[in-house]
Design a protein around this motif. Sequence first.
Motif, short mmCIF file in Angstrom:
data_model
loop_
_atom_site.label_atom_id
_atom_site.label_comp_id
_atom_site.label_asym_id
_atom_site.label_seq_id
_atom_site.Cartn_x
_atom_site.Cartn_y
_atom_site.Cartn_z
N ASN A 60 0.82 -1.21 0.00
CA ASN A 60 0.00 0.00 0.00
C ASN A 60 0.85 1.26 0.00
OD1 ASN A 60 -3.12 -0.39 0.27
ND2 ASN A 60 -2.22 -2.02 1.54
N TYR A 79 -13.01 7.80 -1.41
CA TYR A 79 -11.57 7.92 -1.17
C TYR A 79 -11.24 8.70 0.09
CZ TYR A 79 -10.47 5.77 -5.64
OH TYR A 79 -10.34 4.87 -6.67
N GLU A 127 -6.65 3.66 0.62
CA GLU A 127 -5.75 4.31 -0.34
C GLU A 127 -5.38 5.72 0.10
OE1 GLU A 127 -8.38 1.45 -2.78
OE2 GLU A 127 -8.54 2.73 -1.02
N ASN A 140 -1.35 6.00 -6.72
CA ASN A 140 -2.68 6.54 -6.44
C ASN A 140 -2.67 8.07 -6.43
OD1 ASN A 140 -3.86 3.99 -6.19
ND2 ASN A 140 -3.33 3.86 -4.01
N ALA A 173 0.84 4.00 -3.01
CA ALA A 173 0.45 5.37 -2.68
C ALA A 173 0.96 6.36 -3.72
CB ALA A 173 0.97 5.75 -1.30
#
Length: 309
Positions: A22, A55, A60, A29, A26
């Motif tokens: 994640n 979001y 995220e 994203n 990042a």
Amino acid sequence: MDEESAAGGVWLFDGIVWVLRNIAMAFWNLGSALAQPHLWLDWTSSEAIMRVVYYGGSVEFFFVVVTFFLVITGVGLWNNGFLWGVVRFLETFANTLGRIFCWAGLLMVLQQVVIVFMQRVFARPTISLGLGIPMEFDVSWWAEELKFYNALIVALCLSYTFVQKGHVRVDLVYSAVSFRTKRVIDMVGSVIFMMPMAVLIWMYSWFFMWRHLIVPNPSASEPLERLLMKARALRWNVETIGFSPNGFSAYFLFKVLLVLMAGLIFLHAWAFLYRSFLEWKEGPESEDKYLDKDVLDAPDPGGHEHAEI
């Protein structure tokens, strides 16, 4: 016993992989959001609104924010001057916000005086405010609005009070330990208590706010695909119901303030972590370095030190 240990080891390994994945995602994203702003900034589209709803409380978004601060931390470990700059910026932001919205306390007092005069002296059922096209509401509306001023002070002056060291500290061992041990306690408190608390409040308040702004009501457990399907029926339904028939009708603003308060706590948790680390590293001579602390400037006839706010 060996099987349980092996299962625990696998679970721990999977958790570490999930976090690292994640953090790596990042960057992708964030880049995707910046490259396609129309997907979430064009609020003429109901799907864009639903993307913001999703979001804002998503894994995220959490890792984008945390990764951003981890990068700042990495640069700051290499250049302490840069980290001091970040501390000064975040503390200045908290101080500026607090010094502006603390005036809501004065407005609250003045408005209460006006309400008493209009009710008891002039016996008026309404109060008009403004020039040209005045804003006129029932006296009970203005009386209930006083709660909003109080909420402004609590939500937006909270981090200011922390910077000014105005919060009550329950001291059991803190005063008896060395300077650097205190800074370690502060760092642990920032990471273990302040940040998780801010994240939990944000997660609750984010969807709590949106459930009073739009229908159909979004849920934190719904995936993005389901929310985008709901977007077909989306319409604004801003909460305007007060506690009394003619009372304050903008209670959705309290939900907005709850979100802002959680964000400010999270930001200042990082500022407090960085300051504690820098003071731990540089020693007692760096205590309160660059701290913009408010003091009373009135002369003290008794020869005592000025009282701090």
